[in-house]
Design a protein around this motif. Sequence first.
Motif, PDB file in Angstrom:
ATOM      1  N   ASP A  67       0.896  -1.379   0.042  1.00 35.46           N
ATOM      2  CA  ASP A  67       0.184   0.048  -0.127  1.00 35.46           C
ATOM      3  C   ASP A  67       0.962   1.342   0.028  1.00 35.46           C
ATOM      4  O   ASP A  67       0.145   2.423  -0.703  1.00 35.46           O
ATOM      5  N   CYS A  68       2.011   1.272   0.603  1.00 35.83           N
ATOM      6  CA  CYS A  68       3.026   2.380   0.567  1.00 35.83           C
ATOM      7  C   CYS A  68       3.196   3.061  -0.562  1.00 35.83           C
ATOM      8  O   CYS A  68       3.583   4.464  -0.918  1.00 35.83           O
ATOM      9  N   ILE A  69       3.329   2.119  -1.643  1.00 36.32           N
ATOM     10  CA  ILE A  69       3.665   2.527  -3.094  1.00 36.32           C
ATOM     11  C   ILE A  69       2.484   3.483  -3.521  1.00 36.32           C
ATOM     12  O   ILE A  69       2.842   4.557  -4.103  1.00 36.32           O
ATOM     13  N   ASP A  70       1.395   3.084  -3.198  1.00 33.78           N
ATOM     14  CA  ASP A  70       0.076   4.057  -3.776  1.00 33.78           C
ATOM     15  C   ASP A  70       0.084   5.153  -2.909  1.00 33.78           C
ATOM     16  O   ASP A  70      -0.461   6.198  -3.513  1.00 33.78           O
ATOM     17  N   GLY A  71       0.583   5.081  -1.765  1.00 37.30           N
ATOM     18  CA  GLY A  71       0.522   6.335  -1.013  1.00 37.30           C
ATOM     19  C   GLY A  71       1.335   7.215  -1.184  1.00 37.30           C
ATOM     20  O   GLY A  71       1.356   8.629  -1.047  1.00 37.30           O
ATOM     21  N   CYS A  72       2.635   6.983  -1.906  1.00 37.25           N
ATOM     22  CA  CYS A  72       3.354   7.907  -2.670  1.00 37.25           C
ATOM     23  C   CYS A  72       2.980   8.764  -3.592  1.00 37.25           C
ATOM     24  O   CYS A  72       3.530   9.864  -3.963  1.00 37.25           O
ATOM     25  N   ARG A  73       1.742   8.286  -4.162  1.00 42.93           N
ATOM     26  CA  ARG A  73       1.222   8.944  -5.227  1.00 42.93           C
ATOM     27  C   ARG A  73       0.686  10.369  -4.934  1.00 42.93           C
ATOM     28  O   ARG A  73       1.007  11.543  -5.483  1.00 42.93           O
ATOM     29  N   PHE A  74       0.161  10.613  -3.821  1.00 46.72           N
ATOM     30  CA  PHE A  74      -0.200  12.130  -3.077  1.00 46.72           C
ATOM     31  C   PHE A  74       0.981  12.714  -3.216  1.00 46.72           C
ATOM     32  O   PHE A  74       0.938  14.027  -3.291  1.00 46.72           O
ATOM     33  N   ALA A  75       2.299  12.408  -2.655  1.00 47.22           N
ATOM     34  CA  ALA A  75       3.462  13.382  -2.351  1.00 47.22           C
ATOM     35  C   ALA A  75       3.925  13.785  -3.839  1.00 47.22           C
ATOM     36  O   ALA A  75       4.721  14.801  -3.901  1.00 47.22           O
ATOM     37  N   LEU A  76       3.494  13.017  -4.898  1.00 44.37           N
ATOM     38  CA  LEU A  76       4.012  13.659  -6.217  1.00 44.37           C
ATOM     39  C   LEU A  76       2.647  14.544  -6.634  1.00 44.37           C
ATOM     40  O   LEU A  76       2.876  15.690  -7.309  1.00 44.37           O
ATOM     41  N   VAL A  77       1.402  14.137  -6.752  1.00 44.97           N
ATOM     42  CA  VAL A  77       0.279  14.921  -7.536  1.00 44.97           C
ATOM     43  C   VAL A  77       0.197  16.398  -6.695  1.00 44.97           C
ATOM     44  O   VAL A  77      -0.336  17.152  -7.225  1.00 44.97           O
TER      45      VAL A  77
END
Length: 887
Positions: A67-77
């Motif tokens: 799940d942590c990979i998906d959580g990283c998306r917000f740190a980019l968007v």
Amino acid sequence: MGEANPRMCSIWLQQTSHTGSRISAPKSASSMSTQLAQRVDPDAKAAPKPADVKDVKPVKASKPRIDCIDGCRFALVFPIVVAHFARFSTSNLTALKLLTQENVLVGGFFVISGYVSAYTTTKLGALGVEEKKVANPELFFWQRVMAYYPLHFVSSALFAPMFIWVERNFNATWKMIAFRAFLNFSMLQAWFPKEAEIWNQPTWFLSALTFSNLTMPTFVLPQVAQLTKNGLQKLLFALTGISLLQKVSYSETSRFHSHFEHPVDGKVMHPLIWNLTRFHPFWALCEMTMGIVAARHVMLDTEEEKKMQPANPLWLFLAAYSSLLLRLTKFDFNDAIIRGVLFMPLFTEFLTAIHRDALSAKPSAITKFFGSKTMANLGSIAFPMFIVHGPVGQIFYKKAIAKKIWGKPMPHAFFPFYLAIVLGISHLVNEHFVKNKKVGAIAGKVAQTLAAAAPSSMSTQAQRVDPDAKAAPKPADVKDVKPVKASKPRIDCIDGCRFALVFPIVVAHFARFSTSNLTALKLLTQENVLVGGFFVISGYVSAYTTTKLGALGVEEKKVANPELFFWQRVMAYYPLHFVSSALFAPMFIWVERNFNATWKMIAFRAFLNFSMLQAWFPKEAEIWNQPTWFLSALTFSNLTMPTFVLPQVAQLTKNGLQKLFFALTGISLLQKVSYSETARFHSHHEHPVDGKVMHPLIWNLTRFHPFWALMEMTMGIVAARHVMLDTEEEKKKPQSNPLWLFLAAYASLGLRLTTFDFNDAIVRGVLFVPIFTKFLTAMHRDALSAQPSAITRFFGCKTMATLGSIAFPMFIVHGPVGQIFYKKAIAKKIWGKPMPHAFFPFYLAIVLGISHLVNEHFVKNKKVGAIAGKVAQTLAGWTEGMLRDRA
């Protein structure tokens, strides 16, 4: 990364299709397959195992949720959403420099897309893809597209009146609006440097991602998944190097003055080159493949590696994002360099670190943070945020729209409310559209319908690498006959064709010194069309000499040592390039100094020339001996031949070859239409006889870039393989006369004189290269027949063979010799002025004479050949293992 679900999912979860579980150590994760990254071979089972593949019985390993990979998306968007309208939030220049780096951060999305794609479709703890996941590549592709297209389509349709109204306010014609609408809805905008940010600007990402997804099921994933860790590391190094080379090329175009290249108002020095640097699908594919490589590296971890304490991902995360601070320092690197040199490698390493950390017994705080429910929820709305923030931002900040609605763009104080509105709308869109079961069902049906509409259109290989391949059903165009070793007859007529290409190119480069007739000059100065034929021939000969006649596959002995294969190819042409460059270097340097070039710039150009890297640099492609950009592009193509191109193409049946040729032609054409559209299709501005085109840098990237050379060289390989797979029945059929194809190919040059007035790019991509390629196959077949036609005998005669043998020396020497007689600074110094028109036949005779002498006394010289051979062997020894999965 979540559980399999038939309904539509977001772009950021688009690759998910496996059965998930909680974050925990994978069951039997140490099980590694004994199959190797090698060619289809009945004796594959007996091949030696690479050092990093354990000899254990393979068992199926389950994939835990990460799940942590998906959580990283917000740190980019989130910083990307801020960046696009940051100049409406503050007037502080320092803050704006820091905040407006969306072009750096977006690379992380491509890496994550590749990472998830690899994790969900390739084997855990073993080499290879999960066959069921890519068994239907058309469905694989359309399912990926339909994971994000519905929201793109609906948002585009909803805001279309606003987009069109703005276009009309800027005096865009209805024809142009219709063209942009087509690009937007077909997701082709990333191919067009002037149109990449049309309508909803951030959706260029979807355009580039779609092309990358097209290559995944048959081209990228199966090949990368066959690599061991050793091969993965080499591939990552190569991808990073190519990406960096392109970004350095862009930076050099602006003479490395990065402060001109990231102004807060977006007005860069070379906007079209910058758009090609950040938007082009090829670079997106490179970064997505980096993500695949990174994921595979973790998925191949052994039990011993898993027991090791993973590094804390926090430091890599901080290092990646700290690279953005370089804008505030005296180094002031531009976005391209920061993205390629620092952010991408660090962020990719961060993903692998957080992945390993998530599987450990005690994950670190940052891993638990990104894997938390809050970050998972925020990550789930990343895709809607990416899509909706552009149109919403235009409503509040696009001058024409905001002035119409609010009287003026919103003030700085409103910016937090804008962000809150985007978050709110994104949540609603995610809950009521992205997650909507009915929408997902419709998207799924559309994907299935589109996949069924083109059955097997993407399936090009006869079969997958499989120990039981012998038992697999044979494709229709592979006959069930006992293979026998077939000898390859000489095809002299192919070599004879070289002179038919080189002579008009030699004429073209200095044609304006032979006549003042504009009609004649339009006809004669089409070297940019003809040079495509050389790449096709190079590929054709390469395939004929290294792949099996009448059977699938390469001749293993020819490519057993890929480093030697590459260096032998290079040393076939580098000696003459080196000697001629060194011999004429004083002249080249003297000219440079006359044009006030600094010694630093001269040294840089000398480096590009001798290292044969000039074709990568749009401003430097024609430095010193201009035609040698060809060798630069050819060198890159040769680098890919022994391990990448030839083995893959040689495994294709005739059916697959036809599909590949169609795909290559389509991609090449798309790029050339893109260039033409950049000049607004005004072709008469794009081939003036003085060479001053409307967009010279874009034109240079169109005709010189090594990627396009590789495309045309691969077309030649495909063509040769098609003839080499002819059955006995096909060989007995009457052969068509190659004359008509030859005349048709060269007749395409006459279009310059018509009202159509097509530019060189279109003529080359649409007509000359496809027809000339077809001519080569027709002449090849004709040469093998009992009664070859007159044109085949002509090109295969001793005279044409001799002229063909001096084609390479002519190509190399005519540039410097021409400069002596026609380069204004040089000719004025030697002769008082450039030579008159009447001298041109003598110039051609001098070039022919010198080329003959060079061919006889240098190219054919045994001592020169022996030295070149020894250098090739030495270089191959120094680089041993670099082009192979394992040393």
